[in-house]
Each structure stands twice: as structure tokens, then as C-alpha cells.
Design a protein around this motif. Structure first.
Motif, PDB file in Angstrom:
ATOM      1  N   UNK A  49       0.833  -1.211   0.000  1.00 46.17           N
ATOM      2  CA  UNK A  49       0.000   0.000   0.000  1.00 46.17           C
ATOM      3  C   UNK A  49       0.866   1.260   0.000  1.00 46.17           C
ATOM      4  N   UNK A  50       0.355   2.314  -0.609  1.00 43.35           N
ATOM      5  CA  UNK A  50       0.984   3.623  -0.463  1.00 43.35           C
ATOM      6  C   UNK A  50       0.744   4.128   0.957  1.00 43.35           C
ATOM      7  N   UNK A  51      -0.452   3.863   1.463  1.00 47.62           N
ATOM      8  CA  UNK A  51      -0.824   4.304   2.808  1.00 47.62           C
ATOM      9  C   UNK A  51      -2.000   3.455   3.278  1.00 47.62           C
ATOM     10  N   UNK A  52      -2.513   3.797   4.449  1.00 50.64           N
ATOM     11  CA  UNK A  52      -3.547   2.982   5.083  1.00 50.64           C
ATOM     12  C   UNK A  52      -4.679   3.865   5.601  1.00 50.64           C
ATOM     13  N   UNK A  53      -5.915   3.467   5.313  1.00 54.31           N
ATOM     14  CA  UNK A  53      -7.066   4.093   5.958  1.00 54.31           C
ATOM     15  C   UNK A  53      -7.344   3.317   7.235  1.00 54.31           C
ATOM     16  N   UNK A  54      -7.176   3.983   8.357  1.00 56.44           N
ATOM     17  CA  UNK A  54      -7.373   3.325   9.647  1.00 56.44           C
ATOM     18  C   UNK A  54      -8.582   3.929  10.360  1.00 56.44           C
ATOM     19  N   UNK A  55      -9.194   3.121  11.220  1.00 56.87           N
ATOM     20  CA  UNK A  55     -10.395   3.523  11.949  1.00 56.87           C
ATOM     21  C   UNK A  55     -10.130   3.402  13.444  1.00 56.87           C
ATOM     22  N   UNK A  56     -10.545   4.406  14.171  1.00 58.44           N
ATOM     23  CA  UNK A  56     -10.346   4.431  15.619  1.00 58.44           C
ATOM     24  C   UNK A  56     -11.108   3.285  16.284  1.00 58.44           C
ATOM     25  N   UNK A  57     -10.438   2.619  17.191  1.00 61.07           N
ATOM     26  CA  UNK A  57     -11.060   1.504  17.908  1.00 61.07           C
ATOM     27  C   UNK A  57     -12.303   1.989  18.657  1.00 61.07           C
ATOM     28  N   UNK A  58     -13.401   1.267  18.456  1.00 58.30           N
ATOM     29  CA  UNK A  58     -14.637   1.612  19.126  1.00 58.30           C
ATOM     30  C   UNK A  58     -15.593   2.438  18.293  1.00 58.30           C
ATOM     31  N   UNK A  59     -15.142   2.946  17.139  1.00 57.86           N
ATOM     32  CA  UNK A  59     -16.048   3.711  16.285  1.00 57.86           C
ATOM     33  C   UNK A  59     -17.138   2.777  15.747  1.00 57.86           C
ATOM     34  N   UNK A  60     -18.382   3.209  15.847  1.00 56.73           N
ATOM     35  CA  UNK A  60     -19.504   2.314  15.592  1.00 56.73           C
ATOM     36  C   UNK A  60     -19.811   2.083  14.111  1.00 56.73           C
ATOM     37  N   UNK A  61     -19.286   2.924  13.237  1.00 59.64           N
ATOM     38  CA  UNK A  61     -19.664   2.800  11.824  1.00 59.64           C
ATOM     39  C   UNK A  61     -18.435   2.795  10.907  1.00 59.64           C
ATOM     40  N   UNK A  62     -17.525   1.833  11.080  1.00 58.68           N
ATOM     41  CA  UNK A  62     -16.328   1.797  10.213  1.00 58.68           C
ATOM     42  C   UNK A  62     -16.674   1.559   8.749  1.00 58.68           C
ATOM     43  N   UNK A  63     -17.841   0.952   8.486  1.00 59.59           N
ATOM     44  CA  UNK A  63     -18.241   0.725   7.097  1.00 59.59           C
ATOM     45  C   UNK A  63     -18.465   2.033   6.342  1.00 59.59           C
ATOM     46  N   UNK A  64     -18.643   3.143   7.065  1.00 58.99           N
ATOM     47  CA  UNK A  64     -18.834   4.441   6.414  1.00 58.99           C
ATOM     48  C   UNK A  64     -17.616   4.820   5.577  1.00 58.99           C
ATOM     49  N   UNK A  65     -16.443   4.410   6.011  1.00 60.73           N
ATOM     50  CA  UNK A  65     -15.232   4.716   5.249  1.00 60.73           C
ATOM     51  C   UNK A  65     -15.267   4.013   3.898  1.00 60.73           C
TER      52      UNK A  65
END
Length: 547
Positions: free
Chosen positions: A352-368
Motif C-alpha cells: 500500500x501507499x498508505x492505510x485508511x485506519x479507523x479508531x477503535x470503538x467507532x460504531x460505523x467503520x463501514x462508512x469509510x
């Protein structure tokens, strides 16, 4: 040798040569008549809040009261998905890296953001990242799945830790950026020389371009092969690959182990040949003090006949040669081997060039994933000019796609563009089959054919038998030497690699210029191993086996 800089944002549409094009013209949904782009459907009701961080780009000119935090993209997120995007902060691009590191250090992570490999590892170790395994399985749109499949397994492997997907990888275009040989065709023909079929033929051309006054000015002011002091841009990588030598990458040896290309025996052979070329004046005697910008000036001034660059070069630096001399012509050739074994172009960036990461505990990671899909549909898959003008590039060239909150890159974007555009030029497809970005390339080639030399380079890249077709053949014939190490630096690598690279650069310059004999390579290999190279090699192989 300079490390390639990781870049999240893509270049502007006005700099078309670097990026524009598409991977496919068929999406799951067509864009709506209201110019709102298509994307992964499913609207939150009530709407959800989601936070991130952002960059201000000076090239973006806002109108109608819009801003970095309130624009066509943020409106689309709300209208289509019920996503209220909020920026914790927005800074100029020159301040972004510093601000981001301070944010991550403070632990004040937004709901999602884009990070590099080192930051990804830091957040992992701090336990701040959401496990996205089930999210990807349940919600990943087909557009993004296809993108990752085309990229090969490495981006997903890099984002997976202990069997868990811990980020959505932002794919790169490393396989598109492989080098080819660019040769001054007008010089070759003037001197009565044939097209090269082997590396020996290339060396003969280099000698002729250095000694036989190809520009006809009765001065000894031309040389065969371009080279810059940092080995970062012109010729070094492609030249080495023609000798089966590879620089700044980790490759698999005959025993199945991962080894560093710069300390392999093939490198010694290639350096020995470069030493001869330098001695004979076929490399610029002043290259050890010239950066790539200075070498570009030499090219533009018509002093160089051969350079190993990627397939986009004709629409960049070589266009300047054409601008200064309308009679100048350059043709691209695949890398040619010094022996019977085919030459394999190296691919430095395979993860990967970079990574989309999601904060632990966020309820809607599918939004990304919804936002990533919206970008893919709008940038690559739409055929609607209004969608492109609103969300990607305005009529006056403003790159509105930079305002997206989440995106990714089609790995064969430029190569498919060349296939699509050349198919229309050959009458195999209709203009209506092209997406708006492909049409921009096509229109410029039409202008070139009508006499506008300003688009000579675009035709050489994307036209019939354009240089991009060489990269297509590399991939089709499985001719690429991929970097087998594609994650963030290991601990010893972080500590000692800069020292080892400086040692390498100094040794290689001294060998090529004749300040040191070729035997200095053997001493370099010995010192490299003792000064951390063996420890790094062990780390890399331990990591590789863990896959």
C-alpha cells in the motif's frame, strides 16, 4: 539514493500525465441525473457524525461559499449516505505531516484518517485501531474489492496483522511506473544505426551519441546516457535491471530467501560497466554533482541521447526536448538484457501507499468504505461529464478530487487508459465509450495529430503503440521483479538503514567515477553485512516467513 516519498493525494488533472485515466468504464450504478456521483448505497437514518483531519491545497479555488469543510464532497456524503463529515483540524499541506504526528502522539485520534506504514505500526502498538476483518467481508463494495484484487495480495497482507485486517489499504501504481529505455530516434537515424535489440546495441548507441556529433554542431557536447548524482531518477535503476541487478529492493534468491539487491554479485557487474562508460565519456563527467533537475536541463538542451525513465517521461521531461527542438524524436523500448536471460524491470512499491485506519470503538467503520466507493465511482467509473466537472476536475482544471475524504487508486489506471484511448484511435471503440478523463487524453492526441506539438508527449505515452503499452506487456508476460518487502521498516532497519544507504551511495559513486576500483564493491558488501545488513536481512526473512 533518495527514498520514494509516500503520497496520499494524487496529482492535479492539469498535470494529466501522472495520473488521469481509468481502469474500467462499467460501474455497479450509473451517476444520478442531478450530477451526484454513484456509490455504495445505504443511507444512515438518523445521520451519523464522523471525524477526520484534512489538508488545504493552494490550488483549490472555492466559489459559492464553499470551503475545505463544506463542499460538493461533504454534501454528497450527507445527501447520499447520511454522513456528517467533520474535520478536527485542517492545515496547509506543508504543515500536514507535523500536525498529524502531533495528533497521533497526543492520542487524539479522529474516527478515521490516512496514515503511512510507520504511523500504522505506532497506532497498532498503542491499541488504537479497529479490527476491520468482518467490516470488509460484509461491507466492502465490489469496486474496492476489484481494485485490491488487481493490486495482488501484498496490500491486503500489509494491512493484515495476526490474521486480522487492521486497515483499508490505499493501493499504489508501482507496476505502472517501471522503467523503459528512451532513445533519441532522430539521432539514431542520422547516424545510420538500427533499433536496439540487445543491451549491447544500447551501449553502441551510447558510444555513437557521445563521439559522432549526433546534433551536428561540430562540438563535443553530447553524451550517451543520462545519470543523476542521487541515482534517484535518470537511468540508474533501468540500467542495473538490464544486468539483472536491483537497487533499494528486497528480492528472492534461488534458495527462496529474501536478499537485498544492492549487495548481490550482479550489482558488481553492472557497476563495472558503468565505470567503463564514465571513463569513455558516455556518461556526463559532471553527473556526480548534478541532481535530476539539472539533468533535465541537459536533456531539454539536447545534450543526451538515452535515458532510462518510466513510461510517462515523454509527456514530462522529454516534451521539453520537443518544445526546444521540433525535429527531436524519442522512442521507448522495453529494458534489454545484456545476455540471453530476459531483463526484468524492478517494482519498488508493491504494498500500500498508505492505510485508511479507523479508531477503535467507532460504531460505523463501514462508512469509510462507502466514501472510498463514492470516489472510485466518481473518478474512474462514471461516463457523466457533469460528475467529473463537479467532483473530479472543473472545466478550468481545479482538481476537486483532492477534497474527497477517502479514496484509493486503480493499480492499472494509466495502462487501461492507454488501451482505451488507442482503441478509439484505431476505430475499435467509440469516443462515447471513454470516461471523461480518458476523453481528455484522446482530445489532446487529436490536437497533436492536427499539428499541436505541445501534445506530442501525450501521444507518445497514450497513443497507438504508446509507451504505456510496454508496461502492459511487462505485466502480461510476468516480467516484473517485485520488491518482496512491502511493510514499514523493521527495528534494525529504522536504526541503521540510513547509514547503510549512505555507505552504498558513496561506494557506488566512487566506483563509477574511477575513484575506487571495482574491488571496493566487495569491501562494501562485507561492511554492509557487519554494520547491520545481516541483522536487517534476518528481520526481513523472519517477517516474510510469518506471512
Amino acid at each position: 539514493m533518495k527514498k520514494l516519498q509516500m503520497r496520499i493525494a494524487m496529482v492535479t488533472i492539469s498535470a494529466l500525465v501522472l495520473l488521469a485515466g481509468c481502469s474500467s468504464n462499467t460501474g455497479e450504478e450509473g451517476p444520478t441525473s442531478s450530477t451526484q456521483p454513484s456509490g455504495n448505497s445505504g443511507k444512515y437514518d438518523p445521520p451519523i457524525d464522523i471525524t477526520t483531519v484534512g489538508t488545504n491545497y493552494s490550488i483549490i479555488k472555492f466559489t459559492n461559499g464553499e470551503s475545505r469543510t463544506d463542499n460538493a464532497w461533504t454534501k454528497a456524503y450527507m445527501d447520499k449516505f447520511g454522513i456528517k463529515l467533520k474535520y478536527n483540524w485542517v492545515v496547509d499541506d506543508t504543515q500536514y505531516a507535523t500536525k498529524l504526528n502531533l495528533t497521533l502522539t497526543s492520542g487524539d485520534m479522529p474516527d478515521f484518517l490516512n496514515v503511512d506504514g510507520v504511523q500504522f505500526n505506532q497506532l497498532l502498538e498503542a491499541g488504537q485501531l479497529q479490527d476491520l476483518t468482518s467490516v470488509y467481508k460484509q461491507h466492502a463494495p465490489d469496486s474496492y474489492k476489484k481494485m485490491l484484487e488487481e493490486s495482488g495480495p501484498k496490500p491486503m497482507q500489509a494491512a493484515t496483522v495476526d490474521g486480522k485486517l487492521m486497515a483499508f489499504p490505499f493501493t499504489g501504481n508501482g507496476k505502472e511506473a517501471t522503467q523503459v529505455i528512451w532513445i533519441r530516434t532522430d539521432w539514431r537515424k542520422k547516424l545510420g544505426l538500427e533499433e536496439p535489440k540487445t543491451m549491447q546495441d544500447v551501449l553502441k548507441l551510447a558510444e555513437a551519441f557521445s563521439t559522432k556529433d549526433p546534433d551536428g554542431n561540430n562540438k563535443d557536447d553530447t553524451y550517451g546516457i543520462a545519470m543523476d548524482k542521487d541515482f534517484s531518477y535518470h537511468s540508474f535503476t533501468g540500467f542495473l535491471n538490464s544486468y539483472h541487478a536491483y537497487t533499494d529492493v528486497w528480492i528472492k534468491n534461488a534458495q527462496g530467501n529474501i536478499v537485498y539487491g544492492d549487495v548481490q554479485p550482479e550489482m558488481r557487474t553492472a557497476l563495472s560497466e558503468l565505470q567503463k562508460l564514465y571513463k569513455n565519456g558516455e556518461l556526463d563527467k559532471e553527473f556526480p554533482v548534478k541532481d535530476s533537475a539539472k539533468v533535465n536541463e541537459d536533456l531539454a538542451a539536447g545534450k543526451v541521447g538515452i535515458t532510462f525513465l518510466d513510461t510517462s517521461a515523454a509527456a514530462g521531461v522529454l516534451q521539453k526536448v520537443k518544445d526546444n527542438n521540433p525535429n527531436a524524436e524519442w522512442d521507448a523500448y522495453p529494458l534489454l538484457s545484456i545476455d540471453s536471460k530476459p531483463a526484468k524491470p524492478q517494482v519498488k512499491s508493491t504494498g500500500p501507499i498508505s492505510y485508511w485506519v479507523v479508531k477503535k470503538g467507532f460504531k460505523h467503520p463501514e462508512a469509510v468504505l462507502k466514501m472510498i466507493d463514492l470516489f472510485i465511482q466518481s473518478y474512474y467509473l462514471t461516463t457523466d461529464e457533469k460528475v467529473t466537472q463537479t467532483y473530479i476536475s472543473s472545466l478550468d482544471g481545479v482538481p476537486n478530487y483532492l477534497l474527497t475524504a477517502a479514496s484509493s487508486y486503480m493499480p492499472y489506471n494509466n495502462l487501461t487508459t492507454q488501451t482505451n484511448v488507442s482503441s478509439v484511435l484505431e476505430g475499435k471503440k467509440q469516443i462515447a465509450d471513454l470516461n471523461p478523463l480518458d476523453r481528455a487524453w484522446y482530445n489532446r492526441i487529436v490536437e497533436f495529430k492536427a499539428g499541436n506539438n505541445a501534445f506530442w508527449g501525450i501521444n507518445r505515452v497514450f497513443g497507438i503503440n504508446g509507451s504505456r503499452s510496454i508496461a502492459i506487456k511487462y505485466i502480461k508476460d510476468n516480467m516484473l521483479m517485485e520488491n518482496e518487502f512491502f511493510v514499514a521498516a523493521t527495528p534494525v532497519m529504522t536504526e541503521k538503514m540510513a547509514t547503510l544507504e549512505k555507505m552504498r551511495d558513496t561506494t557506488f559513486i566512487n566506483i563509477i567515477t574511477g575513484s575506487a576500483s571495482i574491488d571496493a564493491f566487495d569491501k562494501f558488501v562485507e561492511d554492509w553485512k557487519k554494520t547491520g545488513g545481516n541483522d536487517i536481512t534476518k528481520e526481513v526473512n523472519d517477517w516474510y516467513k510469518s506471512l
